[in-house]
Each structure stands twice: as C-alpha cells, then as structure tokens.
Design an enzyme around this catalytic site. Structure first.
Site: not given
Ligand SMILES: Cc1ncc(C[n+]2csc(CCOP(=O)(O)OP(=O)(O)O)c2C)c(N)n1
Ligand SMILES: [Mg+2]
Length: 431
Positions: A316, A320, A328
C-alpha cells in the site's frame, strides 16, 4: 508452467516472507502430508517488519534484503498485445484519476475522505479484466481500477466523491459505496471487512440456481482476512463449489498494523489448504501474473469447480486514506516497492521488452488518457449538487427504477441434493 511451491508443516521452515520462523517447530514424521500452492512470482521478497517499543513510543523497523534487483514481468500465458495495452491503459487511468481526486480533495471539493490504490493498479485492473460480461464483481476501497474496467467512468467516480447529483448514488452517498446490479453486475463495496465474501458466494449460488456457473470476484486485505465472516463465506463457497474468486490483497499494512503482526502463516495463500480449494500466489505488481491467475480462477468458476484464493503480494503505497500520512511505515520499504511500481514496470515491458509500443505511441497514449481524464474532471466539477428535495430518494435505486428478475434463467424448482456424505438437506448442490 509456473513453479509449484510445496507447503509442508515444516520442522525447519526458512525465514518467512514476513520474516518469521514458526513459533513451535513440529517434528518431521513419516505421515507428513504435502500440499501444493501455485506460485507465479519471479521474486520472493524476504524481509520482516518488527515493532519497536521505547517507552510510550511505537515504531516499526524493516530488516532483510531490500537491495534485490527488480524482477522482470512474467510472460502471460493468455494475454495478447491488444489486451496488454488495454490493461496498461486502465492502469494509467486508474492512477491519474486518483491523483486528480486527491487534488479535488485538496481544493475542498470532495465530501468525506478519499482512499487510494496507489501501487495496486495492476491487481485491480488485471483481475477485473479477466471477468466476462455475465460474471460479477464486488470491489473494495482500493479497487477503483476494477470499477473502471467494469464500465464506470472516471467521471462517475469523481462525481461520486464530490456527491454530485449525477453521481451513481445521486449525491446521496459520497464514498466508494456504489455499484450497479442491473447492467454491470457490480455489488457495492461493503465497509465491514469480509462481508462481501458471502455476498459474492451468494451471487454465484443465485446464478447456479438459475442454471449457470459464473465467476464472482471480490477482494479482501491482509487485515480483513482475519475476520470470521471471511472464513464463513469462503468455506460456504468451498463446500458448494461456488465460483468465488477471492483476491487476498496482501499490501503489508492494515491501517498501521503490519502483516507480520496480523497472521502467522508464511503466505496467506496457505489458508486455501484449510478450505480445500486451490491457493495461488502472484506478484500483485505484475499485471500478467495477476491476469493469468484471475483468468484460470474464473475459468474454473465457470466450469462449476468452485472457488480459488489468490494472494497478491504488493505494498500500500499511501496511508490508509487521505488523512493518514503513513509516518509509521519504514522509509526503506517505500523505496523498495517504488522500484517495483506496477505501471513503470509494465510500461518498460511493453515499450522495451515486447516492443509493442514505441516511445512516441506511449507518449500519445498517456496524453490521450490525460485528456480523457481532464474532460471527465471538468465535467464532474461543473456538474450540480443535488437539490435538497431529492435527499429522501433511494441511495442505490428507487423502488420503481428497475424490475429485479433472474438474469440467467428461470430458477429450477426441482433440486438435486448431492450424494456427498457430509451434506445435509440445507446444502443444496445444483449442477
Ligand atoms: C469488520 C471490520 N473491522 C474493522 C474495520 C475498520 N477498518 C477499515 S479498513 C481497516 C484496515 C483494512 O486493512 P486491510 O484489510 O489490510 O486492507 P487495506 O486497507 O490494506 O487495503 C480496518 C481495520 C472494518 N471496516 N470492518
Ligand atoms: Mg492491507
């Protein structure tokens, strides 16, 4: 022939792709069974993501070989020049549309958040490309490319994000929750992770009851596959031999949880063994591998032989959603996967390896996609917001907008219950 990978309950399992050894080594015994997982990859990344706790601070560190050369694209067993160029075009449109939507968000034109499939375009586009007209698709938030392939335009998707009156949900929902059960055979995404799996299994069962075996494709992430409903839906499809094609999109993160903290198996494709169905691993950044695995799974589905689980490994490449800067994620991991960008690699394959596109033709194709996108974006921006009086209308459709009737034939009234030993009267098996 793709190399077959043997999966054994190993006594001395090597370092996993997630960098783990099994917690409890098993002693080898003469009664060990072996299982086969088809692995199409030309590269098997080997690194681990570890959580480091220092006081209240939590961060992640990546260890392993991040210097490996970028693998070539695997030659497809099925795709010809025209099809490869079409997939490449969908991938370009997918990426450019998401960049345009990100810009619209930054101009405060989007209602709500935006989710991206950056780095996953090969998985979305090449998988949906394997579907035929009568098959079904149940996309998740990263699969806007699948929606394009299935017949939605960039205009539809951007209008949906801006909640415009002309959007698929007429401005009554402003996110990815839209589909088209009438013409395109697309089930709206369900945010509750895993819930699309039994729905698509049900679609395949419905078609079977009408006398047809179809492919019903959907997706689940490395995080979402942990849900109970994933087990229930896939197991149901397995025992009923329903044509579910499940892509497990292992993009290494579920929000901020790394795959290494999500599951213990080496590869998520191994889960297929426990369902008694075929499991396949592909490099999710290689459009040819994705297509070949999807095509084979769809053919199997249409023959009435049951579901397939395909694990697509990739990364990814954003957070998100737009609100998540993905701080992170260890930076070297981004660098590793950026070199494996699915569009750059496919472009190189088409232009330099296959020589199916000259540099000039490639530039023309890219300019053409940009033009299409800009026209759609301008149309979407200029189109009106819904009138307030229309708010009470249906989100997906109105009661009178279309008649719901069987698509494939009149449902059979007499059913044959299979003579399989374990089946009960509830397990209707129509072939
Ligand atoms: C059953 C359920 N639990 C939690 C959530 C909240 N949630 C939405 S997306 C997400 C992470 C999903 O990660 P993954 O399945 O790996 O998909 P990705 O976002 O990486 O594509 C979570 C936990 C949810 N939508 N549904
Ligand atoms: Mg994930």
């Amino acid at each position: 022939m793709a190399k077959k990978k043997k999966v054994v309950p190993k006594a001395h399992a090597p370092h996993s792709s997630n960098g783990r050894s099994p917690r409890t080594p098993l002693s080898p015994s003469r009664s060990q069974r072996t299982y086969t997982i088809l692995d199409y990859r030309l590269e098997k990344p080997s690194f681990a993501i570890r959580q480091i706790l220092k006081g209240d601070e939590v961060r992640y560190e990546v260890t392993g070989d991040l210097s490996a050369p970028v693998p070539p694209i695997r030659e497809s067993k099925y795709l010809d020049k025209k099809q490869c160029l079409e997939i490449y075009r969908w991938m370009l449109l997918n990426r450019k549309m998401e960049t345009a939507t990100e810009n619209l968000y930054k101009q405060s034109k989007v209602v709500g958040g935006v989710y991206f499939g950056l780095g996953q375009e090969a998985c979305s586009c090449a998988s949906a490309y394997a579907l035929e007209k009568d098959d079904w698709l149940g996309p998740m938030i990263r699969n806007q490319g699948s929606l394009l392939v299935r017949g939605f335009s960039a205009r539809d998707i951007m209008m949906q994000y801006m909640a415009k009156a002309g959007s698929p949900t007429k401005g009554r929902d402003a996110s990815s929750h839209f589909g088209d059960i009438e013409k395109r055979n697309v089930v709206s995404p369900i945010s509750t992770l895993g819930d699309l799996i039994p729905v698509l299994a049900g679609v395949a069962l419905g078609a079977r009851l009408q006398g047809r075996n179809i492919a019903a494709m959907t997706y689940i992430g490395d995080g979402g596959q942990s849900t109970g409903v994933t087990y229930e839906g896939l197991n149901f499809a397995a025992v009923q031999d329903l044509g579910l094609v499940l892509f497990v999109e292992n993009n290494l993160w579920a929000y901020s949880t790394p795959a290494d903290m999500q599951f213990r198996v080496k590869d998520l494709a191994e889960r297929a063994i426990a369902y008694g169905i075929p499991g396949v691993i592909v490099d999710g950044t290689d459009a040819c591998q994705v297509y070949d695995a999807a095509h084979e799974a769809c053919e199997r589905a249409r023959r009435g032989e049951g579901p397939t689980l395909i694990e697509a490994k990739m990364m990814r490449m954003k957070g998100h959603a737009i609100h998540d800067a993905a701080e992170y994620v260890p930076k070297p991991l981004f660098e590793y996967w950026r070199k494996r960008d699915c569009i750059t690699r496919f472009e190189n394959y088409l232009v330099n390896v296959k020589k199916w596109l000259s540099s000039h033709e490639n530039e023309k194709l890219i300019a053409d996609v940009e033009r299409e996108l800009e026209t759609d974006r301008d149309f979407a921006v200029a189109s009106p917001m819904p009138e307030s009086e229309s708010a009470a209308g249906g989100v997906y459709c109105d009661p009178s907008c279309h008649e719901i009737r069987p698509k494939y034939g009149v449902p059979k009234t007499s059913i044959k219950v299979s003579s399989r030993p374990k089946q009960t009267s509830a397990a209707v098996h129509l072939k």
